[in-house]
Design an enzyme around this catalytic site. Structure first.
Site, PDB file in Angstrom:
ATOM      1  CG  HIS A  69     -11.930  -7.651   7.989  1.00  0.00           C
ATOM      2  ND1 HIS A  69     -11.857  -7.259   9.387  1.00  0.00           N
ATOM      3  CD2 HIS A  69     -11.123  -6.443   7.551  1.00  0.00           C
ATOM      4  CE1 HIS A  69     -10.986  -6.267   9.090  1.00  0.00           C
ATOM      5  NE2 HIS A  69     -11.217  -5.161   8.354  1.00  0.00           N
ATOM      6  CG  ASP A 109      -6.097   5.873  -9.465  1.00  0.00           C
ATOM      7  OD1 ASP A 109      -6.008   6.166  -9.306  1.00  0.00           O
ATOM      8  OD2 ASP A 109      -7.351   6.018  -9.720  1.00  0.00           O
ATOM      9  CB  SER A 164     -11.491  -3.254   5.879  1.00  0.00           C
ATOM     10  OG  SER A 164     -10.057  -3.940   5.882  1.00  0.00           O
TER      11      SER A 164
END
Length: 425
Positions: free
Chosen positions: A233, A360, A375
């Site tokens: 991003h 998880d 990210s």
């Protein structure tokens, strides 16, 4: 026949038509969803193809084998899938099999520093002169988010470029001609520095910044070109919330020291230590909605157990199990299970192509799900890198968005379709 009778007859006919075509509506919806062209890469891994239903068969015209609604693209080339019903062709799909593109999945945590194009205006302040206070920058109608490119014809690249110009203009009681960038527009204005009596210095009443730092995660590295992608991003300024236009930048090694766990309404965050004085591991030449990109020093991957891996295009991504690679302690890249909850086959670049959910238990216990600094963590499914983590859902930190890897590669300037263009040419 009366008007009422005609209306009743028309309604009856319409209902009969709907009754007759209803069984075919599902087929029509599936038919429309099947593209006229599909692209995949040479691989031993199967690629699922759209299924029109049990009453349809699929044939092909060369060595690409189809069974169980899957393509096994063992050889490069062009082929045509033909959907048939009662041995009558109803749909054709052109399939291009390209030489398999592979990149090395990342997962490493890195420190990031961006140098802005010019200096960025992040706020205004008052300059006190005797009993009067004013902000010369505000009076000159310089806005938060503007980028100062030049002052009196001198290019401004760093904070230290500003002070001597301001001081000289103030002492000579002169205006400064300022060239600035606002969005896509170039604007010129004049401002006159004001003397701050407190420290006897000339000031322009603007808070400015020439760089931004933070942490992120490497998504991929391409051995052929030396290019990498990270974050997934765009990086925006923390004060203006606007994307940072960069002059250049760099990444350095980073070590995760702790995790601030995410909760509903409050995203978590990786805490990491790094120094911009450390050895540069890579350049940053682009800051875009799909991440940051540049050239990577291969030594950043030393000790990385990941080998080059085939990429998966957006139409190859399926709902179901997958995993990400990321760092939650020190510099160790680890694998954690996720589920791809939704995925959108995209013909054109878009930043939100997948919805993912962390499954998880160890990662949930450690981080609460997706946290800031994660990210860019690569998403792996069926032994292919298919995307990268981008955003967390604030109200549900276990879930977030992912971007498809093909758009990050395209943004990095890596042409995965060049062989198809060569075939066409």
């Amino acid at each position: 026949m009366t008007s009422k009778s005609k209306i009743r007859a028309s309604i009856g006919i319409l209902l009969l038509i709907l009754f007759l075509i209803f069984p075919f509506l599902t087929d029509m919806k599936q038919y429309i969803s099947i593209p006229n062209e599909m692209i995949t890469f040479q691989s031993e891994q199967p690629m699922s193809i759209p299924n029109l239903g049990n009453n349809y068969t699929v044939t092909t015209d060369n060595s690409i084998v189809t069974r169980d609604s899957k393509i096994y693209p063992n050889e490069q080339g062009e082929t045509t899938l033909v959907y048939k019903k009662a041995n009558i062709p109803v749909k054709k799909v052109n399939v291009s099999v390209l030489n398999g593109k592979k990149v090395i999945p990342g997962g490493q945590s890195v420190g990031v520093q961006l140098h802005t194009l010019g200096v960025l205006v992040v706020g205004h302040h008052l300059v006190k002169n005797n009993d009067k206070s004013k902000s010369p920058g505000d009076e000159a109608e310089i806005h938060v988010g503007d980028v100062i490119l030049e002052m009196n014809g001198n290019k401004i690249k760093h904070l230290e470029d500003v002070k001597p110009i301001v001081t000289n203009a103030g002492k000579n009681n002169e205006n400064i001609l300022v060239k600035l960038k606002r969005g896509q527009d170039i604007i010129e204005t004049k401002l006159q520095p004001a003397l701050n009596n407190k420290d006897n210095s000339y000031q322009i009443g603007l808070y400015i910044r020439d760089s931004a730092t933070g942490i992120g995660t490497i998504s991929f590295y391409d051995e052929d070109s030396g290019k990498y992608g990270a974050l997934g991003h765009i990086i925006s300024d923390s004060d203006t919330k606007k994307p940072i236009e960069i002059h250049n930048g760099k990444i350095v090694r980073s070590s995760v020291t702790s995790i601030e766990k995410g909760n509903q309404g409050i995203p978590g965050e990786k805490q990491a230590k790094f120094s911009m004085k450390d050895k540069q591991l890579g350049t940053i030449t682009k800051n875009s909605p799909f991440g940051i990109f540049g050239i990577l020093d291969p030594t950043v991957l030393e000790g990385n157990q990941q080998k080059p891996m085939a990429i998966g295009l957006s139409h190859e991504v399926k709902k179901g199990p997958a995993h990400i690679l990321t760092v939650v302690e020190g510099e160790k890249v680890e694998k954690f299970d996720i589920e791809i909850v939704n995925t959108i086959p995209q013909k054109f670049p878009a930043t939100k192509g997948m919805v993912i959910k962390v499954t998880d238990e160890r990662l949930l216990e450690k981080t609460g799900g997706i946290v800031q600094g994660m990210s860019g963590s690569p998403i792996i499914q069926n032994n292919k890198i298919v995307g990268a983590v981008t955003h967390v859902f604030v109200n549900d930190p276990t879930s977030g968005y992912g971007v498809h890897i093909e758009w990050m590669l395209e943004e990095a300037g890596i042409d995965i379709y060049k062989e198809k263009e060569a075939q066409v040419g």
